[in-house]
Design a protein around this motif. Sequence first.
Motif, PDB file in Angstrom:
ATOM      1  N   VAL A  42      60.821  11.815 -55.788  1.00  0.00           N
ATOM      2  CA  VAL A  42      60.742  10.519 -55.117  1.00  0.00           C
ATOM      3  C   VAL A  42      61.896   9.613 -55.551  1.00  0.00           C
ATOM      4  O   VAL A  42      62.560   8.971 -54.720  1.00  0.00           O
ATOM      5  CB  VAL A  42      59.387   9.839 -55.403  1.00  0.00           C
ATOM      6  N   CYS A  43      62.154   9.555 -56.841  1.00  0.00           N
ATOM      7  CA  CYS A  43      63.205   8.676 -57.350  1.00  0.00           C
ATOM      8  C   CYS A  43      64.578   9.119 -56.870  1.00  0.00           C
ATOM      9  O   CYS A  43      65.452   8.284 -56.575  1.00  0.00           O
ATOM     10  CB  CYS A  43      63.162   8.628 -58.873  1.00  0.00           C
ATOM     11  N   LYS A  44      64.769  10.406 -56.757  1.00  0.00           N
ATOM     12  CA  LYS A  44      66.050  10.924 -56.275  1.00  0.00           C
ATOM     13  C   LYS A  44      66.301  10.493 -54.838  1.00  0.00           C
ATOM     14  O   LYS A  44      67.386  10.007 -54.491  1.00  0.00           O
ATOM     15  CB  LYS A  44      66.075  12.448 -56.378  1.00  0.00           C
ATOM     16  N   VAL A  45      65.278  10.621 -54.000  1.00  0.00           N
ATOM     17  CA  VAL A  45      65.427  10.269 -52.583  1.00  0.00           C
ATOM     18  C   VAL A  45      65.546   8.758 -52.395  1.00  0.00           C
ATOM     19  O   VAL A  45      66.344   8.283 -51.570  1.00  0.00           O
ATOM     20  CB  VAL A  45      64.246  10.828 -51.771  1.00  0.00           C
ATOM     21  N   LEU A  46      64.771   7.991 -53.149  1.00  0.00           N
ATOM     22  CA  LEU A  46      64.780   6.534 -52.985  1.00  0.00           C
ATOM     23  C   LEU A  46      65.912   5.863 -53.753  1.00  0.00           C
ATOM     24  O   LEU A  46      66.124   4.659 -53.609  1.00  0.00           O
ATOM     25  CB  LEU A  46      63.445   5.943 -53.433  1.00  0.00           C
ATOM     26  N   GLY A  47      66.611   6.626 -54.573  1.00  0.00           N
ATOM     27  CA  GLY A  47      67.649   6.027 -55.412  1.00  0.00           C
ATOM     28  C   GLY A  47      67.072   5.064 -56.412  1.00  0.00           C
ATOM     29  O   GLY A  47      67.635   3.997 -56.679  1.00  0.00           O
ATOM     30  N   MET A  48      65.948   5.447 -56.986  1.00  0.00           N
ATOM     31  CA  MET A  48      65.175   4.560 -57.852  1.00  0.00           C
ATOM     32  C   MET A  48      65.212   5.087 -59.291  1.00  0.00           C
ATOM     33  O   MET A  48      64.966   6.280 -59.520  1.00  0.00           O
ATOM     34  CB  MET A  48      63.723   4.520 -57.347  1.00  0.00           C
ATOM     35  N   VAL A  53      46.842   4.696 -52.773  1.00  0.00           N
ATOM     36  CA  VAL A  53      47.321   4.810 -51.387  1.00  0.00           C
ATOM     37  C   VAL A  53      47.719   6.269 -51.151  1.00  0.00           C
ATOM     38  O   VAL A  53      48.591   6.793 -51.839  1.00  0.00           O
ATOM     39  CB  VAL A  53      48.518   3.869 -51.142  1.00  0.00           C
ATOM     40  N   ASP A  54      47.052   6.909 -50.201  1.00  0.00           N
ATOM     41  CA  ASP A  54      47.343   8.328 -49.996  1.00  0.00           C
ATOM     42  C   ASP A  54      47.659   8.701 -48.556  1.00  0.00           C
ATOM     43  O   ASP A  54      47.719   9.879 -48.211  1.00  0.00           O
ATOM     44  CB  ASP A  54      46.194   9.196 -50.528  1.00  0.00           C
ATOM     45  N   ASN A  55      47.870   7.689 -47.711  1.00  0.00           N
ATOM     46  CA  ASN A  55      48.302   7.984 -46.336  1.00  0.00           C
ATOM     47  C   ASN A  55      48.940   6.741 -45.723  1.00  0.00           C
ATOM     48  O   ASN A  55      48.793   5.630 -46.236  1.00  0.00           O
ATOM     49  CB  ASN A  55      47.127   8.484 -45.485  1.00  0.00           C
ATOM     50  N   GLU A  56      49.652   6.946 -44.632  1.00  0.00           N
ATOM     51  CA  GLU A  56      50.374   5.853 -43.993  1.00  0.00           C
ATOM     52  C   GLU A  56      49.429   4.818 -43.402  1.00  0.00           C
ATOM     53  O   GLU A  56      49.744   3.626 -43.385  1.00  0.00           O
ATOM     54  CB  GLU A  56      51.299   6.412 -42.908  1.00  0.00           C
ATOM     55  N   LYS A  57      48.266   5.245 -42.931  1.00  0.00           N
ATOM     56  CA  LYS A  57      47.331   4.318 -42.303  1.00  0.00           C
ATOM     57  C   LYS A  57      46.883   3.236 -43.268  1.00  0.00           C
ATOM     58  O   LYS A  57      46.931   2.042 -42.938  1.00  0.00           O
ATOM     59  CB  LYS A  57      46.116   5.082 -41.764  1.00  0.00           C
ATOM     60  N   ILE A  58      46.462   3.625 -44.476  1.00  0.00           N
ATOM     61  CA  ILE A  58      46.003   2.612 -45.432  1.00  0.00           C
ATOM     62  C   ILE A  58      47.176   1.755 -45.895  1.00  0.00           C
ATOM     63  O   ILE A  58      47.030   0.548 -46.117  1.00  0.00           O
ATOM     64  CB  ILE A  58      45.260   3.255 -46.627  1.00  0.00           C
ATOM     65  N   ALA A  59      48.358   2.344 -46.009  1.00  0.00           N
ATOM     66  CA  ALA A  59      49.541   1.558 -46.372  1.00  0.00           C
ATOM     67  C   ALA A  59      49.803   0.485 -45.326  1.00  0.00           C
ATOM     68  O   ALA A  59      50.070  -0.683 -45.657  1.00  0.00           O
ATOM     69  CB  ALA A  59      50.757   2.461 -46.522  1.00  0.00           C
ATOM     70  N   CYS A 100      54.712  13.639 -51.039  1.00  0.00           N
ATOM     71  CA  CYS A 100      54.993  12.427 -51.822  1.00  0.00           C
ATOM     72  C   CYS A 100      56.219  11.671 -51.323  1.00  0.00           C
ATOM     73  O   CYS A 100      56.187  10.448 -51.164  1.00  0.00           O
ATOM     74  CB  CYS A 100      55.208  12.778 -53.291  1.00  0.00           C
ATOM     75  N   VAL A 101      57.291  12.397 -51.115  1.00  0.00           N
ATOM     76  CA  VAL A 101      58.548  11.745 -50.751  1.00  0.00           C
ATOM     77  C   VAL A 101      58.407  11.016 -49.418  1.00  0.00           C
ATOM     78  O   VAL A 101      58.809   9.848 -49.285  1.00  0.00           O
ATOM     79  CB  VAL A 101      59.698  12.755 -50.701  1.00  0.00           C
ATOM     80  N   ARG A 102      57.806  11.675 -48.453  1.00  0.00           N
ATOM     81  CA  ARG A 102      57.666  11.067 -47.121  1.00  0.00           C
ATOM     82  C   ARG A 102      56.833   9.791 -47.181  1.00  0.00           C
ATOM     83  O   ARG A 102      57.182   8.774 -46.571  1.00  0.00           O
ATOM     84  CB  ARG A 102      57.038  12.069 -46.157  1.00  0.00           C
ATOM     85  N   LYS A 132      54.925  -3.244 -52.556  1.00  0.00           N
ATOM     86  CA  LYS A 132      55.941  -2.848 -53.521  1.00  0.00           C
ATOM     87  C   LYS A 132      55.586  -1.469 -54.069  1.00  0.00           C
ATOM     88  O   LYS A 132      54.617  -1.322 -54.821  1.00  0.00           O
ATOM     89  CB  LYS A 132      56.038  -3.856 -54.666  1.00  0.00           C
ATOM     90  N   PHE A 133      56.349  -0.465 -53.646  1.00  0.00           N
ATOM     91  CA  PHE A 133      56.113   0.875 -54.173  1.00  0.00           C
ATOM     92  C   PHE A 133      56.404   0.853 -55.673  1.00  0.00           C
ATOM     93  O   PHE A 133      57.511   0.582 -56.107  1.00  0.00           O
ATOM     94  CB  PHE A 133      57.001   1.902 -53.475  1.00  0.00           C
ATOM     95  N   SER A 134      55.364   1.141 -56.473  1.00  0.00           N
ATOM     96  CA  SER A 134      55.502   1.004 -57.921  1.00  0.00           C
ATOM     97  C   SER A 134      55.351   2.307 -58.688  1.00  0.00           C
ATOM     98  O   SER A 134      55.600   2.336 -59.892  1.00  0.00           O
ATOM     99  CB  SER A 134      54.477  -0.004 -58.451  1.00  0.00           C
ATOM    100  N   GLY A 135      54.920   3.377 -58.004  1.00  0.00           N
ATOM    101  CA  GLY A 135      54.809   4.634 -58.706  1.00  0.00           C
ATOM    102  C   GLY A 135      53.741   5.545 -58.138  1.00  0.00           C
ATOM    103  O   GLY A 135      53.323   5.412 -56.989  1.00  0.00           O
ATOM    104  N   LEU A 136      53.277   6.467 -58.982  1.00  0.00           N
ATOM    105  CA  LEU A 136      52.367   7.534 -58.567  1.00  0.00           C
ATOM    106  C   LEU A 136      51.170   7.604 -59.505  1.00  0.00           C
ATOM    107  O   LEU A 136      51.262   7.255 -60.682  1.00  0.00           O
ATOM    108  CB  LEU A 136      53.098   8.879 -58.597  1.00  0.00           C
TER     109      LEU A 136
END
Length: 245
Positions: free
Chosen positions: A195-201, A108-114, A151-153, A166-170
Amino acid sequence: MAAPLMESTAATALRSVMLRVRQAVDRSGTRPEKVRVVAVSKTKPVSLIRQVYDAGHRFFGENYVQEIIEKAPLMPKDIEWHFVGHLQSNKAKMLLEAVPNLAMVEGVDNEKIANHLDRAVTSLGRDPLKVLLQVNTSGEASKYGIDPSGCVRLAEHVKLRCPNLKFSGLMTIGMRDYSSTPENFRTLLNCRLEVCKVLGMPEDQCELSMGMSSDFEQAIEMGSTNVRIGSTIFGPREYAKMKPN
């Protein structure tokens, strides 16, 4: 007689790969159960995939929608399929309908496909779908993937606006020749940190899919939790059989 010999070779190759994976895991200091090997069977027949399945493997991947929707129904339902290619948004629902045991979409590399995947999961009433975000760590225009700066956005979008994903990684592919360098891997590691810092993950809950046939051992040593191995298990790909997504 040629086909049975090739299939037997694939099972033998799988055992060799799994041994190399275990050795790389030992060197990395991580736990063996933390590393998944996805056998990518692009262009290969179901009979050959079945031999690898019969050798005990359960994680398989395909790069093309048409191939996975043809092969998956012919294989046992306990397989965990990964789609590891570029997915066009208009084929998201088709993919999920045809492969109910699709475990993950890597790429998944853009909001549209997500958004398309999220709606497809909703309409089919299936459990949330695991996704990895594809990051273009090499900066090559020919490669799909989001720029590391985005990535973060994108992770926030999937996490906060796509309740059925379910966001599972990169994940990353690496260089043009499908090999990677430590720099590619470090870029993905840095993306995970942000990403983990911003998402608290917790970082150990954010997978890294990096490493293929030519570089999976180095990838595991640098923290990969998911490696995608095709030709080292199945032999050279038959590109004349490749189908468009």
